[in-house]
Motif scaffolding. Structure first.
Motif, PDB file in Angstrom:
ATOM      1  N   CYS A   1      -5.775   0.935   1.112  1.00  0.00           N
ATOM      2  CA  CYS A   1      -4.264   1.517   1.357  1.00  0.00           C
ATOM      3  C   CYS A   1      -4.017   1.455   2.817  1.00  0.00           C
ATOM      4  O   CYS A   1      -3.076   0.885   3.095  1.00  0.00           O
ATOM      5  CB  CYS A   1      -4.423   3.008   0.720  1.00  0.00           C
ATOM      6  SG  CYS A   1      -4.500   3.010  -1.070  1.00  0.00           S
ATOM      7  N   LEU A   2      -4.881   1.991   3.754  1.00  0.00           N
ATOM      8  CA  LEU A   2      -4.797   2.034   5.115  1.00  0.00           C
ATOM      9  C   LEU A   2      -4.587   0.637   5.560  1.00  0.00           C
ATOM     10  O   LEU A   2      -3.535   0.199   6.310  1.00  0.00           O
ATOM     11  CB  LEU A   2      -5.691   2.578   5.710  1.00  0.00           C
ATOM     12  CG  LEU A   2      -5.599   2.930   7.135  1.00  0.00           C
ATOM     13  CD1 LEU A   2      -4.208   3.589   7.363  1.00  0.00           C
ATOM     14  CD2 LEU A   2      -6.771   3.574   8.008  1.00  0.00           C
ATOM     15  N   ALA A   3      -5.491  -0.431   5.148  1.00  0.00           N
ATOM     16  CA  ALA A   3      -5.111  -1.661   5.367  1.00  0.00           C
ATOM     17  C   ALA A   3      -3.877  -2.236   5.305  1.00  0.00           C
ATOM     18  O   ALA A   3      -3.225  -3.063   5.937  1.00  0.00           O
ATOM     19  CB  ALA A   3      -6.338  -2.696   5.152  1.00  0.00           C
ATOM     20  N   GLU A   4      -3.388  -1.986   3.743  1.00  0.00           N
ATOM     21  CA  GLU A   4      -2.229  -2.692   3.456  1.00  0.00           C
ATOM     22  C   GLU A   4      -0.989  -2.145   4.256  1.00  0.00           C
ATOM     23  O   GLU A   4      -0.041  -2.695   4.501  1.00  0.00           O
ATOM     24  CB  GLU A   4      -2.243  -2.189   1.822  1.00  0.00           C
ATOM     25  CG  GLU A   4      -0.894  -3.154   1.290  1.00  0.00           C
ATOM     26  CD  GLU A   4      -0.873  -2.835  -0.259  1.00  0.00           C
ATOM     27  OE1 GLU A   4      -1.799  -1.898  -0.861  1.00  0.00           O
ATOM     28  OE2 GLU A   4       0.091  -3.317  -1.022  1.00  0.00           O
ATOM     29  N   TRP A   5      -0.856  -0.536   4.420  1.00  0.00           N
ATOM     30  CA  TRP A   5      -0.137  -0.273   5.374  1.00  0.00           C
ATOM     31  C   TRP A   5       0.023  -0.537   6.639  1.00  0.00           C
ATOM     32  O   TRP A   5       1.123  -0.853   7.153  1.00  0.00           O
ATOM     33  CB  TRP A   5      -0.110   1.341   5.473  1.00  0.00           C
ATOM     34  CG  TRP A   5       0.528   2.051   6.184  1.00  0.00           C
ATOM     35  CD1 TRP A   5       0.124   2.722   7.250  1.00  0.00           C
ATOM     36  CD2 TRP A   5       1.932   2.167   6.246  1.00  0.00           C
ATOM     37  NE1 TRP A   5       1.138   3.358   8.121  1.00  0.00           N
ATOM     38  CE2 TRP A   5       2.361   2.804   7.607  1.00  0.00           C
ATOM     39  CE3 TRP A   5       2.927   1.685   5.645  1.00  0.00           C
ATOM     40  CZ2 TRP A   5       3.666   3.546   7.859  1.00  0.00           C
ATOM     41  CZ3 TRP A   5       4.328   2.207   5.843  1.00  0.00           C
ATOM     42  CH2 TRP A   5       4.755   2.826   7.067  1.00  0.00           C
ATOM     43  N   LEU A   6      -1.283  -0.886   7.501  1.00  0.00           N
ATOM     44  CA  LEU A   6      -1.203  -1.303   8.945  1.00  0.00           C
ATOM     45  C   LEU A   6      -0.732  -2.649   8.723  1.00  0.00           C
ATOM     46  O   LEU A   6       0.068  -3.077   9.849  1.00  0.00           O
ATOM     47  CB  LEU A   6      -2.579  -0.974   9.319  1.00  0.00           C
ATOM     48  CG  LEU A   6      -3.081   0.326   9.353  1.00  0.00           C
ATOM     49  CD1 LEU A   6      -4.437   0.522  10.291  1.00  0.00           C
ATOM     50  CD2 LEU A   6      -2.039   1.252  10.518  1.00  0.00           C
ATOM     51  N   ARG A   7      -1.095  -3.303   7.881  1.00  0.00           N
ATOM     52  CA  ARG A   7      -0.639  -4.724   7.971  1.00  0.00           C
ATOM     53  C   ARG A   7       0.938  -4.887   7.868  1.00  0.00           C
ATOM     54  O   ARG A   7       1.327  -5.965   8.095  1.00  0.00           O
ATOM     55  CB  ARG A   7      -1.355  -5.550   6.706  1.00  0.00           C
ATOM     56  CG  ARG A   7      -2.618  -6.139   7.166  1.00  0.00           C
ATOM     57  CD  ARG A   7      -3.104  -7.304   6.185  1.00  0.00           C
ATOM     58  NE  ARG A   7      -3.317  -6.521   4.853  1.00  0.00           N
ATOM     59  CZ  ARG A   7      -4.600  -6.443   4.484  1.00  0.00           C
ATOM     60  NH1 ARG A   7      -5.720  -6.339   5.347  1.00  0.00           N
ATOM     61  NH2 ARG A   7      -4.693  -5.725   3.182  1.00  0.00           N
ATOM     62  N   SER A   8       1.476  -3.854   7.305  1.00  0.00           N
ATOM     63  CA  SER A   8       2.916  -4.093   6.881  1.00  0.00           C
ATOM     64  C   SER A   8       3.592  -3.661   8.292  1.00  0.00           C
ATOM     65  O   SER A   8       4.730  -3.837   8.249  1.00  0.00           O
ATOM     66  CB  SER A   8       3.346  -3.446   5.939  1.00  0.00           C
ATOM     67  OG  SER A   8       3.385  -1.787   6.264  1.00  0.00           O
ATOM     68  N   LEU A   9       2.981  -3.185   9.076  1.00  0.00           N
ATOM     69  CA  LEU A   9       3.828  -2.880  10.298  1.00  0.00           C
ATOM     70  C   LEU A   9       3.700  -3.678  11.577  1.00  0.00           C
ATOM     71  O   LEU A   9       2.657  -4.536  11.789  1.00  0.00           O
ATOM     72  CB  LEU A   9       2.906  -1.513  11.146  1.00  0.00           C
ATOM     73  CG  LEU A   9       3.213  -0.286  10.101  1.00  0.00           C
ATOM     74  CD1 LEU A   9       2.411   0.842  10.926  1.00  0.00           C
ATOM     75  CD2 LEU A   9       4.547   0.085   9.738  1.00  0.00           C
TER      76      LEU A   9
END
Lengths: 488, 159
Positions: free
Chosen positions: A455-463
C-alpha cells in the motif's frame, strides 16, 4: 391474451379499512388499454388482506378469462402476506425486457415475459410468498431467504437469463461453498447442462470447490426444472453446512476472536468466510522474550493472557469443519519468538487432533493451555478480572491496521505461494491464507503508523516528489509527514 | 451508476462507514450511503466566533473513485452551497486536502470524518459571508464537472 401489464395503485383510508384503487394497463398487440381495479378491506393496522375484497372492471375480468379467474385471484390475495401489495406493484410492473426499445421485436418479447411471469408466480405460490425477500423491477433478479433450524438467515440471489427457463438461472449465495445444481429445462427430455454456473463468494479456493460441488450435485436428487428445485438444493446445502457454523459459533463463544471483530453481530457472523483470528495463550518458553517484537504489542502482556501478541488465523474446511486444519488453514502471526513455540506445539501434535472434540477443545489440548476467553460477556470473562473495558481498545490498536487501506490482512490474488513460507521469519510480510499483514512502521516514534509495504509503495509511487534510490522509495508518512522508506 | 471498486477501496469505505456509525463527527450525520460509493452528509452550520452559519444546514456529496484511498474522493456541497470565500456556487470547494497532485494536500490517512470536520472548521473560521472572486465566471465555465478537473491555487492560509 394479457401480454404485459402495468399497475398503478393508490392507497386511501376508506370506511372499512385501507382501500387500494387504480388501473391496470394491458398491452395486447401493442394497444394500451386501461382497466379499473379496487382492493377493499385491508386491515388499517396490520395491513392484513384476510378480509380483502377484489373488484375489477368487466374488461379486466374478461381479459383474465371470466369471473371465475377473478375469484381465484381474490382467494390468492387473501392468503397472501400483508406486504404483497407492495411486492405486486413491483412484480406487476415486470414488463418485457426491452420495454422501451424497438417496436417490431415487442410482441415476441412480451409473450415470453408473460410466460416468465406465469412461471414465477407458479413457483412462488408453491414456495410460499413469505420467502421472497426482493424482486427486481424487471423480474430478472429475485432474492429468496431461508432461516435455518439454528435461526441463521441465508439468502439465495437468483438471476434469470433472458432465455429462462431454457437455460439455468444463475445463483449467488453467501455460503462458503458454491451452490451447484443441475438444470433441466421444463418440458425437455433428460437432464442437460450439468451443474449450473453457480458462484460462491468472490475468492473461493479451487480446493474447497471439490467437496462442495459433489455435495450440491448429490443433494439435488436429479435435475431441477424450476426455482422450487433450486431453492430445495439451496436449503439442502444450508443443512449440510450446519456443523461448520456450529463449530464457528463455539469458537466465537469460547475464544477471544478479533477478526471478524466482536462488533459484527451474531446474526451476521455466519455470512463471512469460515475463518477466525484468535488471540493465543502465552506459552512458557516465550513469555519473557515475547514482548519486544512487534511495536505496541506490550499491551497484550498485562494479565489478559495476550501470548506476547501472537494470534492464530484459523480457517475451517466447510466440508470437514471438525477435522484438523488443512495446510495453510492454521497460521500463527506475531513476534517470531512467541510464534515459534505455538507453531511447534500445534503442528508437532497435529496427529492428536480428534474429530470427536470441537476445534476449541482440540486447540487447547494440543497447545496445552486454555485459550483466552472473550473480553467482556464471555462465560469465563470474570475469572481473570484483569481485563477492564479499556484493554479491548488497546488490544485492537496494538494489532495495527494499515493506515492506507484500513485493513489488517490485505488479500492478494496469488495467495497460494505465500502459505508455504512459514519458516521465513525475517522482516517480510507473513502470508495469512493468501494475504499480507502490515510490515512497515513509520520510524517517527510518536507516529508509528503501520503500513502494508504494498500500500505504502503504491501511494509513494503516485507522488511526484518521491525519490527512488537503490530499489527503495523515499517519501513522507501519510499520517505525520515525516520521512519514511519502503522497498519499491 | 454501478462502479466496480477494487476490494481495497470497498473494504476501506466499509470500515470508514462502520467507524462513522460508531462515532459520527460533531454536527454531521449521514443521510445516505446507497450506493456505498456515494455518500450524502448533512452538516449543521458551526457555531464559531461569528456564528455566520449557525442556523443553516448544508448537504455534502462524497463520491469515491475506484482508486480510493490513493485518490481523494469528489467532495462537493449540494445546492444551496454555503456562501464562503472558498466555496463556489456550484458547490466546488477550494481546500487543499481534497485534491492530490502537485500542490494538493490529500493523504490516504485522511478519513471522511476528518475531511468533514475540516470543512466544518473552514466554515467556522470565516469572517464574512462572501462568494469567491470570479464565482459566476467559474461556475459558467465548469458547470457540474468534477472539481478534481480544475486547477486549484491554495493561497489563503488564514481561513
Amino acid at each position: 391474451m394479457l401480454a404485459s401489464a402495468t399497475a398503478a395503485l393508490l392507497s386511501l383510508p376508506g370506511t372499512g379499512g385501507i382501500e387500494h384503487e387504480g388501473f391496470v394497463v394491458s398491452q395486447v398487440g401493442g394497444v394500451p388499454e386501461y382497466h379499473w381495479l379496487r382492493i377493499q378491506g385491508a386491515d388499517p393496522r396490520t395491513g392484513s388482506l384476510a378480509a380483502a375484497h377484489l373488484d375489477a372492471s368487466p374488461s379486466l375480468a374478461a381479459l383474465m378469462g371470466g369471473p371465475g379467474a377473478l375469484e381465484a385471484v381474490a382467494g390468492r390475495l387473501r392468503a397472501a402476506p400483508s406486504e404483497v401489495i407492495e411486492r405486486l406493484s413491483y412484480g406487476a410492473n415486470a414488463g418485457p425486457g426491452p420495454g422501451s426499445s424497438a417496436g417490431p421485436a415487442r410482441p415476441a418479447a412480451a409473450a415470453s415475459a408473460c410466460v416468465l411471469m406465469q412461471l414465477l408466480l407458479r413457483d412462488l405460490d408453491s414456495l410460499g410468498w413469505g420467502c421472497l425477500e426482493e424482486l427486481d423491477q424487471d423480474a430478472a433478479r429475485l432474492t429468496l431467504a431461508h432461516t435455518d433450524p439454528a435461526g441463521r438467515r441465508h439468502r439465495l440471489r437468483l438471476t434469470l437469463p433472458p432465455d429462462y427457463p431454457a437455460s439455468a438461472p444463475k445463483a449467488a449465495t453467501d455460503l462458503p461453498t458454491p451452490l451447484a445444481f443441475a438444470w433441466r429445462p421444463p418440458g425437455s427430455g433428460g437432464p442437460c447442462g450439468g451443474p449450473g454456473p453457480a458462484q460462491g463468494r468472490g475468492q473461493r479456493r479451487a480446493r474447497e470447490e471439490g467437496p462442495g460441488r459433489e455435495d450440491g450435485a448429490g443433494s439435488g436428487a436429479g435435475a431441477s426444472s424450476s426455482l422450487v428445485g433450486v431453492f430445495a438444493a439451496f436449503k439442502q446445502a444450508v443443512l449440510q453446512l450446519q456443523p461448520l457454523w456450529a463449530a464457528l459459533e463455539a469458537i466465537d463463544r469460547r475464544c477471544r476472536v478479533i477478526d471478524p471483530p466482536p462488533s459484527v453481530s451474531a446474526a451476521r457472523r455466519h455470512l463471512g468466510p469460515p475463518t477466525r483470528r484468535l488471540v493465543c495463550p502465552a506459552l512458557d518458553s516465550c513469555t519473557s522474550a515475547g514482548s519486544q517484537g512487534a511495536p505496541g504489542a506490550a499491551g497484550g502482556g498485562g494479565g489478559g493472557g495476550g501470548g506476547g501478541g501472537a494470534t492464530l488465523q484459523l480457517r475451517l474446511n466447510p466440508a470437514d469443519p471438525l477435522g484438523p486444519p488443512a495446510p495453510g488453514g492454521a497460521v500463527f502471526l506475531g513476534p517470531p519468538e512467541a510464534v515459534a513455540a505455538l507453531r511447534e506445539a500445534l503442528f508437532g501434535r497435529l496427529h492428536q487432533w480428534s474429530r470427536d472434540r470441537d476445534p476449541v477443545d482440540n486447540l487447547e489440548a494440543l497447545l496445552g493451555q486454555p485459550l483466552p476467553p472473550p473480553l467482556g460477556g464471555g462465560p469465563q470473562g470474570a475469572q481473570g478480572g484483569a481485563a477492564p473495558a479499556g484493554d479491548a481498545e488497546d488490544g485492537a490498536d496494538a494489532l495495527g491496521e494499515c493506515a492506507i487501506c484500513g485493513m489488517y490482512v490485505l488479500p492478494t490474488e496469488d495467495g497460494e505461494g505465500e502459505g508455504g513460507s512459514e519458516g521465513g521469519s525475517g522482516g517480510g510480510a507473513d502470508g495469512v491464507g493468501g494475504g499480507l499483514v502490515p510490515d512497515v512502521v513509520c520510524p517517527t516514534p510518536a507516529c508509528s503508523a503501520p503500513f502494508h509495504s504494498a500500500c505504502l509503495a503504491e501511494w509513494l509511487r503516485s507522488l511526484p516528489d518521491t525519490r527512488v534510490s537503490f530499489a527503495k522509495l523515499f517519501g513522507r508518512c501519510t499520517l505525520c509527514g515525516n520521512p519514511i522508506t519502503v522497498k519499491a | 451508476m454501478a462502479k466496480t471498486l477494487s476490494s481495497v477501496a470497498q473494504r476501506r469505505i466499509q470500515s470508514e462507514l462502520t467507524e462513522w456509525m460508531r462515532s459520527p463527527p460533531e454536527g454531521c450525520c449521514l443521510e445516505s450511503c446507497e450506493p456505498m460509493t456515494s455518500w450524502v452528509v448533512v452538516m449543521q452550520g458551526p457555531e464559531g466566533h461569528s456564528r455566520l452559519y449557525a442556523d443553516e444546514v448544508f448537504r455534502l456529496r462524497i463520491d469515491f473513485g475506484e482508486q480510493y484511498p490513493l485518490d481523494p474522493p469528489d467532495v462537493v456541497f449540494l445546492a444551496p452551497a454555503p456562501i464562503h470565500p472558498h466555496i463556489y456556487s456550484n458547490g466546488h470547494i477550494c481546500l487543499d486536502i481534497l485534491y492530490s497532485g502537485n500542490n494538493g494536500g490529500w493523504s490516504p490517512a485522511l478519513t471522511m470524518s476528518k475531511v468533514v470536520l475540516s470543512l466544518r472548521s473552514m466554515l467556522a473560521s470565516a469572517t464574512e459571508k462572501k462568494k469567491p472572486p470570479g464565482d459566476a465566471e467559474y461556475c459558467a465555465r465548469v458547470g457540474n464537472r468534477s472539481p478534481k478537473l480544475s486547477r486549484w491555487q491554495f493561497e489563503d492560509d488564514k481561513v
